[in-house]
Design a protein around this motif. Sequence first.
Motif, PDB file in Angstrom:
ATOM      1  N   ASP A 163      -0.074   6.353 -10.290  1.00 51.37           N
ATOM      2  CA  ASP A 163       0.731   7.520  -9.906  1.00 51.37           C
ATOM      3  C   ASP A 163       1.396   8.096 -11.139  1.00 51.37           C
ATOM      4  O   ASP A 163       1.446   7.462 -12.198  1.00 51.37           O
ATOM      5  N   LYS A 164       1.894   9.308 -10.997  1.00 55.22           N
ATOM      6  CA  LYS A 164       2.696   9.939 -12.055  1.00 55.22           C
ATOM      7  C   LYS A 164       4.101  10.131 -11.537  1.00 55.22           C
ATOM      8  O   LYS A 164       4.280  10.666 -10.433  1.00 55.22           O
ATOM      9  N   ILE A 165       5.063   9.667 -12.310  1.00 60.22           N
ATOM     10  CA  ILE A 165       6.458   9.840 -11.911  1.00 60.22           C
ATOM     11  C   ILE A 165       7.224  10.448 -13.078  1.00 60.22           C
ATOM     12  O   ILE A 165       7.239   9.874 -14.168  1.00 60.22           O
ATOM     13  N   ASP A 166       7.808  11.590 -12.876  1.00 59.58           N
ATOM     14  CA  ASP A 166       8.559  12.287 -13.918  1.00 59.58           C
ATOM     15  C   ASP A 166       7.770  12.412 -15.224  1.00 59.58           C
ATOM     16  O   ASP A 166       8.293  12.221 -16.327  1.00 59.58           O
ATOM     17  N   GLY A 167       6.485  12.651 -15.121  1.00 61.65           N
ATOM     18  CA  GLY A 167       5.685  12.876 -16.318  1.00 61.65           C
ATOM     19  C   GLY A 167       5.100  11.618 -16.927  1.00 61.65           C
ATOM     20  O   GLY A 167       4.203  11.685 -17.760  1.00 61.65           O
ATOM     21  N   ASP A 168       5.580  10.466 -16.535  1.00 68.61           N
ATOM     22  CA  ASP A 168       4.999   9.227 -17.028  1.00 68.61           C
ATOM     23  C   ASP A 168       4.037   8.668 -15.987  1.00 68.61           C
ATOM     24  O   ASP A 168       4.123   9.008 -14.804  1.00 68.61           O
ATOM     25  N   THR A 169       3.130   7.828 -16.449  1.00 68.05           N
ATOM     26  CA  THR A 169       2.150   7.288 -15.509  1.00 68.05           C
ATOM     27  C   THR A 169       2.384   5.809 -15.284  1.00 68.05           C
ATOM     28  O   THR A 169       2.939   5.109 -16.131  1.00 68.05           O
ATOM     29  N   ILE A 170       1.967   5.366 -14.138  1.00 70.58           N
ATOM     30  CA  ILE A 170       2.029   3.937 -13.835  1.00 70.58           C
ATOM     31  C   ILE A 170       0.770   3.530 -13.098  1.00 70.58           C
ATOM     32  O   ILE A 170       0.260   4.269 -12.240  1.00 70.58           O
ATOM     33  N   GLU A 171       0.262   2.392 -13.459  1.00 63.61           N
ATOM     34  CA  GLU A 171      -0.854   1.791 -12.733  1.00 63.61           C
ATOM     35  C   GLU A 171      -0.340   0.500 -12.123  1.00 63.61           C
ATOM     36  O   GLU A 171       0.319  -0.286 -12.801  1.00 63.61           O
ATOM     37  N   LEU A 172      -0.639   0.301 -10.834  1.00 60.97           N
ATOM     38  CA  LEU A 172      -0.104  -0.864 -10.120  1.00 60.97           C
ATOM     39  C   LEU A 172      -1.220  -1.652  -9.470  1.00 60.97           C
ATOM     40  O   LEU A 172      -2.249  -1.089  -9.086  1.00 60.97           O
ATOM     41  N   ALA A 173      -0.977  -2.933  -9.352  1.00 64.00           N
ATOM     42  CA  ALA A 173      -1.882  -3.760  -8.554  1.00 64.00           C
ATOM     43  C   ALA A 173      -1.067  -4.867  -7.921  1.00 64.00           C
ATOM     44  O   ALA A 173      -0.133  -5.380  -8.542  1.00 64.00           O
ATOM     45  N   ILE A 174      -1.377  -5.181  -6.692  1.00 62.83           N
ATOM     46  CA  ILE A 174      -0.696  -6.306  -6.057  1.00 62.83           C
ATOM     47  C   ILE A 174      -1.734  -7.287  -5.538  1.00 62.83           C
ATOM     48  O   ILE A 174      -2.824  -6.903  -5.123  1.00 62.83           O
ATOM     49  N   VAL A 175      -1.372  -8.531  -5.579  1.00 67.49           N
ATOM     50  CA  VAL A 175      -2.274  -9.578  -5.101  1.00 67.49           C
ATOM     51  C   VAL A 175      -1.487 -10.488  -4.170  1.00 67.49           C
ATOM     52  O   VAL A 175      -0.462 -11.044  -4.560  1.00 67.49           O
ATOM     53  N   PRO A 176      -1.928 -10.615  -2.927  1.00 69.38           N
ATOM     54  CA  PRO A 176      -1.221 -11.496  -1.983  1.00 69.38           C
ATOM     55  C   PRO A 176      -1.224 -12.924  -2.497  1.00 69.38           C
ATOM     56  O   PRO A 176      -2.215 -13.378  -3.068  1.00 69.38           O
ATOM     57  N   GLN A 177      -0.125 -13.635  -2.268  1.00 73.55           N
ATOM     58  CA  GLN A 177       0.020 -14.999  -2.778  1.00 73.55           C
ATOM     59  C   GLN A 177       0.072 -15.989  -1.627  1.00 73.55           C
ATOM     60  O   GLN A 177       0.338 -15.628  -0.492  1.00 73.55           O
ATOM     61  N   GLY A 178      -0.131 -17.232  -1.977  1.00 73.30           N
ATOM     62  CA  GLY A 178       0.107 -18.307  -1.021  1.00 73.30           C
ATOM     63  C   GLY A 178      -1.042 -18.557  -0.075  1.00 73.30           C
ATOM     64  O   GLY A 178      -2.195 -18.269  -0.369  1.00 73.30           O
ATOM     65  N   ALA A 179      -0.706 -19.123   1.061  1.00 75.62           N
ATOM     66  CA  ALA A 179      -1.716 -19.588   2.014  1.00 75.62           C
ATOM     67  C   ALA A 179      -2.717 -18.488   2.332  1.00 75.62           C
ATOM     68  O   ALA A 179      -2.365 -17.340   2.524  1.00 75.62           O
ATOM     69  N   GLY A 180      -3.941 -18.888   2.411  1.00 73.84           N
ATOM     70  CA  GLY A 180      -4.971 -17.946   2.812  1.00 73.84           C
ATOM     71  C   GLY A 180      -5.511 -17.103   1.681  1.00 73.84           C
ATOM     72  O   GLY A 180      -6.493 -16.413   1.834  1.00 73.84           O
ATOM     73  N   THR A 181      -4.864 -17.145   0.549  1.00 72.55           N
ATOM     74  CA  THR A 181      -5.379 -16.355  -0.564  1.00 72.55           C
ATOM     75  C   THR A 181      -5.719 -17.290  -1.716  1.00 72.55           C
ATOM     76  O   THR A 181      -5.104 -18.336  -1.883  1.00 72.55           O
ATOM     77  N   THR A 182      -6.673 -16.903  -2.477  1.00 69.64           N
ATOM     78  CA  THR A 182      -7.018 -17.723  -3.639  1.00 69.64           C
ATOM     79  C   THR A 182      -5.943 -17.581  -4.693  1.00 69.64           C
ATOM     80  O   THR A 182      -5.207 -16.603  -4.712  1.00 69.64           O
ATOM     81  N   GLU A 183      -5.855 -18.555  -5.518  1.00 74.36           N
ATOM     82  CA  GLU A 183      -4.844 -18.514  -6.586  1.00 74.36           C
ATOM     83  C   GLU A 183      -5.074 -17.282  -7.448  1.00 74.36           C
ATOM     84  O   GLU A 183      -6.166 -17.022  -7.914  1.00 74.36           O
ATOM     85  N   ALA A 184      -4.030 -16.504  -7.603  1.00 71.42           N
ATOM     86  CA  ALA A 184      -4.179 -15.249  -8.346  1.00 71.42           C
ATOM     87  C   ALA A 184      -4.243 -15.528  -9.837  1.00 71.42           C
ATOM     88  O   ALA A 184      -3.815 -16.574 -10.304  1.00 71.42           O
ATOM     89  N   ALA A 185      -4.819 -14.609 -10.533  1.00 71.30           N
ATOM     90  CA  ALA A 185      -4.861 -14.715 -11.992  1.00 71.30           C
ATOM     91  C   ALA A 185      -3.444 -14.695 -12.536  1.00 71.30           C
ATOM     92  O   ALA A 185      -2.601 -13.951 -12.043  1.00 71.30           O
ATOM     93  N   THR A 186      -3.173 -15.516 -13.483  1.00 74.36           N
ATOM     94  CA  THR A 186      -1.817 -15.528 -14.029  1.00 74.36           C
ATOM     95  C   THR A 186      -1.825 -15.279 -15.527  1.00 74.36           C
ATOM     96  O   THR A 186      -2.839 -15.497 -16.178  1.00 74.36           O
TER      97      THR A 186
END
Length: 1124
Positions: A1101-1124
């Motif tokens: 997204d772009k907020i006030d002229g700056d950009t941001i890239e986001l990613a979320i990864v569900p944690q815990g039971a039922g999900t594989t261990e996320a990259a750290t």
Amino acid sequence: MSDASTPVPGAPEGAHTFRSPPQQLKLPAVEHEILELWASRDIEGRSLRDQRKDGGQRPEFVFYDGPPFATGLPHYGHLLAGTIKDIVPRFWYMRGYRVQRRFGWDCHGLPIESLIENELGIHGKAAIEELGVPKFNAACRAGVLRFTQEWETVVRRMGRWVDFRNDYKTMDTSFMESVWWVFKSLWDKGLIYEGHRVQPVSPALGTPLSNFEVAQGPQEKDPVTRKEGHKRRQDPSLTVRFKLEDEQNAYLWAWTTTPWTLPSNLALAVHPEVTYVKVRVKATGEIAYLEPGRLAHYQERERIGETEELARLPGSELVGRPYEPLLPFFADYRTREDGTRWAFKVVSATYVTTDSGTGIVHQAPAFGEDDYNVGKENGLPLVNPLSLSGVFDESVGEFAGLFAKDADKKIVARLRSEQKVVDHDTIVHPYPHCYRTDQPLLYMALSTWFMKVEHLRERFVELNQKVHWVPEHVGSGRFGNWLANARDWNLSRNRFWGTPLPVWRCDKDPSDMVCIGSIAELEKLAGLQPGTVTDLHREHVDTITWASKAGGTMRRVKEVFDCWFESGSMPYAQNHYPFDEAQRSRVEQGLPADFIAEGLDQTRGWFYTLHVLSTALFDRPPFKNVIVNGLILAADGKKMSKRLKNYPDPNGVIDRYGADALRAYLINSQVVRAEPMRFGKHKKDTTGECVRDTVRLTILPLWNAYNFLVTYARADGWQPSKAALDVQPKADLDRWILSRVQSFLQEMIAEYEDYALSNLVPAYLRLCDDLNNWYIRRGRRRYWRKRGAAEDGLTPEQAEADKDDAYATLFRVLVTVSRAMAPVIPFFAEFLHQRLLVDTNLCDVEADEDSVHLMPFPEPSAELRDVALEQAVDSARQAVTLAMGLRERESIGVRRPLRSLTIAIEDTDLRAAVQTFEADILGELNVKTLKLSADDSELVTLTAKANFKALGRRLGKKMKVVAKAVAGLDAAAVATYAQTGSIELEGETLSGDDLRIDRAPKKGMVVASEGGITVALDTDISDELRHEGLAREVQNRVQNLRKTADLDVSQRIALFYRATGDLQKALARPELRAMVMGETLAEHMADLPDILPATAHRHSDKIDGDTIELAIVPQGAGTTEAAT
RNA sequence: CGGCCUGUAGCUCAGUUGGUGAGAGCACUCGUCUGAUAAGCGGGGGGUCGAAGGUUCAAAUCCUUCUAGGCCGACCA
């Protein structure tokens, strides 16, 4: 209070835990469950028949239910009236009264007779008599109750509690016997007489019609005036000459559109004050009298040649002059036995007009109401050569056997041959036609039975003044006028299916009459064994006769009662008064009733007949309070019409949205104040969309509040208790909502007691707004505080107590509101009661606590009231609204924190009170600090305006000058006035609230002001604030991502990002980073890696002229261990 | 024709005894969410108060007339 009570059977085992709320709210399904509950626990019966388990004696609140005709299906008008008739009794029941509600059925009368005639394929009285009264009446009896099951179904589904088992029917023998008693009482008081009345007769049916039936006749619009009126018809327009006996070759000219009434002419009427002219017709030499304007009219239309005026004279000089009978048939009436002139003379009548005819009006007393009255005043005889079928009898010579309208031509022909016709033309005019046969009606004087009411007019009006009418104007206006002009009541009908008139008359000596007032009396006179007579309909009593004194036979007269007489007798007859000893005193004490409700159309109907009979019998008004409802129109503003299908089916609307919503919709309108109502949200709403809106508006807010309480209480292990219903909380917010509920109760009780039903829902909606949009929203955090933790500056113990108070308060509020609204939305209120109290084992069945409708109506508690607190919240909320407006205006989203808000309030106490809600105000507005001030002079420019209301009366004409001077005051002068409270202007001393001070924001300031409250926002944004705002934007994007990923609210995540510029800087700040992580349940927060697991969700997204890239990864039971 | 009622925002309607910024809900539009409710919450635009006269310092409000609609009643010579 002890929790030891008899639990409701079937309630969940165990302690006082709330049942989990339904996943989805399906109102119609909930309502069906409630209906089953009411039935299974006989709750309705306990209320209706006062069979409470506690056996308590209650004072009586008397309600009369007007009987509908059982021959039609219920429509919206009935649903509306039914809702009103349900709300009021429910309220008074909860106030501690016993309220009997018996349903009634109007079983007699023409509607059912017509229906049966159609079904039997016969028409007219003759056909019925041929068939035989027993068969006909049997068919009526069998057919009249055909729709009662449908009625009961719909009425019950609407949530109306009314006793169908213990109903009354106007065809019950007990009811009919009471009607006889009523009539006999009037008879004994000398109020009954036999007379004549000119009535519209349908010759094809051979029966007189009621006005009601006349109005049902064919209607059409007048092509010129565009007014709706009777169907138009072409009739002869005949002007005839009547030869004067006391002057040579002189004639009175009169006009008629009904030549068939001419054989029965007995007089000519003139207006005593109108000037008439005497002229000589040049062509013929005849002398004629008529009104000069009408003469001119004839001459304009070239119906008469030139005339020579001989004299002018007022009508009064014509009065008394004799003329020759136009036709010879009733010439015997020329003189009385003593030789004085009787008929065939000029009489005076003020109803004569000069806008049609000749100004001289032909009088046939048997065939016109005015004629009849004039005839009565002048002692004229009454001759009627017509049968009910409109056929002439032997008395009119060559016309005998002819139908009246068919005789017109022959009569005209004879008059023409006798040189008695001045002019013969045709006229097209609106004329009443039979609603069944479409044939023109004939008006004729018929023998009928009357009740004297004219002498009671004044008493009617006096007694009516004791009645509380809603709206007031119906009582004083429409109904009052009607009473003041009441006319003797024609209460007999020449019909079959009705209560027979209990008059027996000797067939040899008609003056030998006896009026019967009871079955026992009839049996005794007729020499029958007691108990022989079990039915009072015609087929049973017409055969009962006995020998008369004159050696003849006593036979019943033919007539039956107007069914309005029966419905007017309802207060007595529904309880078989005075025969049922057990009910006698109840009936007598139950008059006047406390309450009735019907439609505006009953002004001349039930309202009136109740009034007449109770005045005549008991000299009392029949009811104390009455709600008059208006007509429900379709969404397009037209009448609801099955043919046009311009309205939704009531059952469909109820099935879709529920009865509560429909009730609330109907009641939330001026239709409960006799005004018409459009059933629809917009002109094309034929689906009941308007009712869906009502669900959203009235039910959902309460549902949401309930859902909130129960969800958190269950999650948190909070349990309701009886003690919670008496909670005395410490927190201002809690004390405020409890106070607010008390003022709500006070308001509701006042409206209920004033029968102002249209004010109930608005008052409730205002409370819902306060509850949902302030109390719960601001108090939200308190419910999810961890137990045993110190939070919000409270010790663990304090936090615990505060939390319990919060639960208890909300619980108490919901319980109270459910009771206050129970009369209006009986289903949802019951749902809440069951869920909050019954399922939690907090109700005592033995004390009838197992239904909200058996509970007492909540009394407002003065102790809980804190008016200042209520004002403070009002002000706080107003300040928030103003500040929100400022944010909007300045385009600063609520996510961006601001440094400070200034609220200026002059009143010291109020300012201090508002201060107590500082945290709420700041929280709502996302502002860091609140500054309160008494002085707003730096924020606004003061201007003054004259207070016209205060000054107007004092200054009069000087008002304008002073107002102008006030408007011209500069800010400094106004400020001085604000301090000193006084100023001299134009020679007047103004002080106090003579001036109204307005505040205009100073230029360049972010300020808004209203009603003594001024708010100012500091919109200067530091780096720190800006960074926090940006962090909150990021937080928002993460939350959105969570939602699009459809994560559970408690799902932990790992958060990755790559940002530029200030966004990067903001997220680098540890405290903001912590905030974002905390709010988004992020366990990790790190730079965006090159490779993400498959379970990741991304967003940039772009907020006030700056950009941001986001990613979320569900944690815990039922999900594989996320990259750290 | 008579009695009573009604005509206010695009729609449904509030507007107390005349007091001067004419309101609400829906619709429209803009904004706002993530531990009750988006079927939510908030901001905004939008009306010569049916027409014309009159009374008054002041009229949506009182009076008169007209006009449109509703209900009830009368509809006769």
